[in-house]
Design a protein around this motif. Structure first.
Motif, mmCIF file in Angstrom:
data_model
loop_
_atom_site.group_PDB
_atom_site.id
_atom_site.type_symbol
_atom_site.label_atom_id
_atom_site.label_comp_id
_atom_site.label_asym_id
_atom_site.label_seq_id
_atom_site.Cartn_x
_atom_site.Cartn_y
_atom_site.Cartn_z
ATOM 1 N N CYS A 1 36.776 49.409 60.259
ATOM 2 C CA CYS A 1 38.132 49.105 59.798
ATOM 3 C C CYS A 1 39.225 49.748 60.639
ATOM 4 O O CYS A 1 40.393 49.694 60.281
ATOM 5 C CB CYS A 1 38.301 49.487 58.329
ATOM 6 N N GLU B 1 40.806 45.874 53.029
ATOM 7 C CA GLU B 1 42.087 45.368 53.540
ATOM 8 C C GLU B 1 42.374 45.929 54.931
ATOM 9 O O GLU B 1 42.932 45.244 55.794
ATOM 10 C CB GLU B 1 43.222 45.721 52.586
ATOM 11 N N ALA B 2 41.993 47.174 55.166
ATOM 12 C CA ALA B 2 42.199 47.789 56.478
ATOM 13 C C ALA B 2 41.420 47.018 57.553
ATOM 14 O O ALA B 2 41.908 46.817 58.670
ATOM 15 C CB ALA B 2 41.763 49.249 56.458
ATOM 16 N N ILE C 1 48.550 58.475 57.085
ATOM 17 C CA ILE C 1 47.170 58.689 56.668
ATOM 18 C C ILE C 1 46.330 57.475 57.065
ATOM 19 O O ILE C 1 46.869 56.412 57.391
ATOM 20 C CB ILE C 1 47.057 58.912 55.142
ATOM 21 N N ASN C 2 45.023 57.653 57.030
ATOM 22 C CA ASN C 2 44.094 56.577 57.364
ATOM 23 C C ASN C 2 43.998 55.620 56.179
ATOM 24 O O ASN C 2 43.429 55.955 55.135
ATOM 25 C CB ASN C 2 42.730 57.167 57.701
ATOM 26 N N PHE C 3 44.554 54.407 56.332
ATOM 27 C CA PHE C 3 44.541 53.428 55.259
ATOM 28 C C PHE C 3 43.115 52.989 54.924
ATOM 29 O O PHE C 3 42.831 52.559 53.808
ATOM 30 C CB PHE C 3 45.397 52.217 55.650
ATOM 31 N N LEU D 1 40.635 54.781 54.360
ATOM 32 C CA LEU D 1 40.076 55.627 53.310
ATOM 33 C C LEU D 1 40.518 55.168 51.927
ATOM 34 O O LEU D 1 39.862 55.464 50.924
ATOM 35 C CB LEU D 1 40.491 57.087 53.533
ATOM 36 N N ILE D 2 41.653 54.457 51.881
ATOM 37 C CA ILE D 2 42.197 53.998 50.609
ATOM 38 C C ILE D 2 41.696 52.600 50.262
ATOM 39 O O ILE D 2 41.253 52.340 49.146
ATOM 40 C CB ILE D 2 43.743 53.999 50.666
ATOM 41 N N ASN D 3 41.763 51.710 51.246
ATOM 42 C CA ASN D 3 41.347 50.322 51.016
ATOM 43 C C ASN D 3 40.654 49.808 52.276
ATOM 44 O O ASN D 3 41.280 49.135 53.097
ATOM 45 C CB ASN D 3 42.557 49.458 50.669
ATOM 46 N N ALA E 1 48.754 54.034 57.094
ATOM 47 C CA ALA E 1 49.670 53.896 55.978
ATOM 48 C C ALA E 1 50.525 55.145 55.879
ATOM 49 O O ALA E 1 50.257 56.156 56.534
ATOM 50 C CB ALA E 1 48.892 53.677 54.676
ATOM 51 N N SER E 2 51.579 55.069 55.058
ATOM 52 C CA SER E 2 52.451 56.224 54.827
ATOM 53 C C SER E 2 52.233 56.723 53.403
ATOM 54 O O SER E 2 52.158 55.931 52.467
ATOM 55 C CB SER E 2 53.922 55.844 55.024
ATOM 56 N N GLU E 3 52.142 58.040 53.247
ATOM 57 C CA GLU E 3 51.877 58.643 51.949
ATOM 58 C C GLU E 3 53.070 59.489 51.503
ATOM 59 O O GLU E 3 53.715 60.148 52.315
ATOM 60 C CB GLU E 3 50.620 59.518 52.022
#
Length: 285
Positions: free
Chosen positions: A91, A27-28, A18-20, A22-24, A1-3
């Motif tokens: 993921c 969904e990843a 960034i590693n998506f 770690l956020i979701n 993803a882009s932050e």
């Protein structure tokens, strides 16, 4: 993803990768399965991946030959296959490759798809005898490819012709297409006849099938002019006289005419079309 980060409304940085996961992570994981594993957008040396992609291409090729797009299962089912076997915490490619390395020691074929997994039903009759990969013309083997996309230039069967052999290709042989496509073409040719002639050959699908069987029994497929052979068969079977002008060949769909791709000595395409005479006049010298 882009932050993107801001401070008091001012952009500090943007488009930082960034590693998506770690956020979701949920969904990843779905994205990884659908786009990387099912969609083929994955760079890996894992044998299962090459095996599965090759098998999918083979079944897609069956669809093109049989001219029906319901042989390969829906991508949702392929995604479900991976979803069931891959742990929920996987993921991304890094964690997947680590898990795969450990897992394949115990079960090397765990992620291998098979034909039963990928096919809604058998594509009955789609064999290399009926849909060959090559056609021999004037002693030269030329490649055949199949594509199902009505309305496009590649729809149907395409003969790849080296430029040096272009003038040796003759339209009579190519009008027969391949064995697996002959029955439908003959059916439509009979259907194009005037009703007073056509009624002697009903039911037309049965007559077309019988014609193909008689041609095969005499090993006559591809020999001579197709319309002449059909006229002679109708006369022999029904005593009815048919003329070439009785057929409305122009009513047949484009895929019942051979498509020709002319290539140079390096395999580069020079031209493509269904009008052999025009190609020969333009490129044949």
């Amino acid at each position: 993803a882009s932050e993107r980060a801001t401070l008091y409304g001012l952009v500090v940085y943007s488009q930082r990768r960034i590693n998506f996961g770690l956020i979701n992570p949920k969904e990843a994981r779905e994205i990884f399965i659908r786009d990387a594993l099912v969609g083929g957008e994955y760079d890996t040396r894992a044998p299962f991946f090459a095996h599965n992609q090759k098998l999918i291409r083979e079944i897609e090729n069956l669809e093109h030959k049989s001219r029906r797009l319901d042989v390969l299962v829906d991508e949702e089912l392929i995604a479900a296959f991976y979803d069931k076997l891959i742990p929920v915490d996987i993921c991304n490619g890094i964690t997947f490759e680590k898990w795969l390395k450990d897992t394949t020691h115990k079960n090397p074929t765990l992620l291998y798809l098979n034909r039963d997994d990928l096919m809604r039903h058998e594509a009955a009759g789609i064999t290399t005898d009926l849909f060959p990969k090559v056609m021999r013309v004037a002693g030269i083997e030329m490649g055949l490819s199949y594509h199902f996309e009505p309305g496009t230039p590649r729809d149907g069967v395409t003969l790849t012709v080296p430029l040096y052999a272009l003038n040796q290709v003759y339209v009579d042989r190519c009008d027969w297409l391949v064995t697996g496509m002959l029955k439908e073409k003959v059916h439509l040719l009979l259907k194009s006849l005037p009703q007073k002639i056509r009624r002697n050959c009903v039911p037309l699908p049965d007559y077309a099938a019988g014609f193909c069987e008689r041609i095969q029994a005499r090993s006559a497929f591809g020999h001579g002019n197709l319309l002449d052979a059909l006229i002679a068969d109708v006369r022999a079977e029904t005593t009815v006289a048919v003329r070439i002008s009785d057929f409305k060949v122009e009513t047949l769909p484009a895929h019942h005419t051979m498509n020709f791709k002319v290539i140079d000595e390096h395999g580069r395409q020079l031209d493509m079309g269904r009008n052999l005479a025009a190609l020969q006049a333009e490129l044949g010298g």
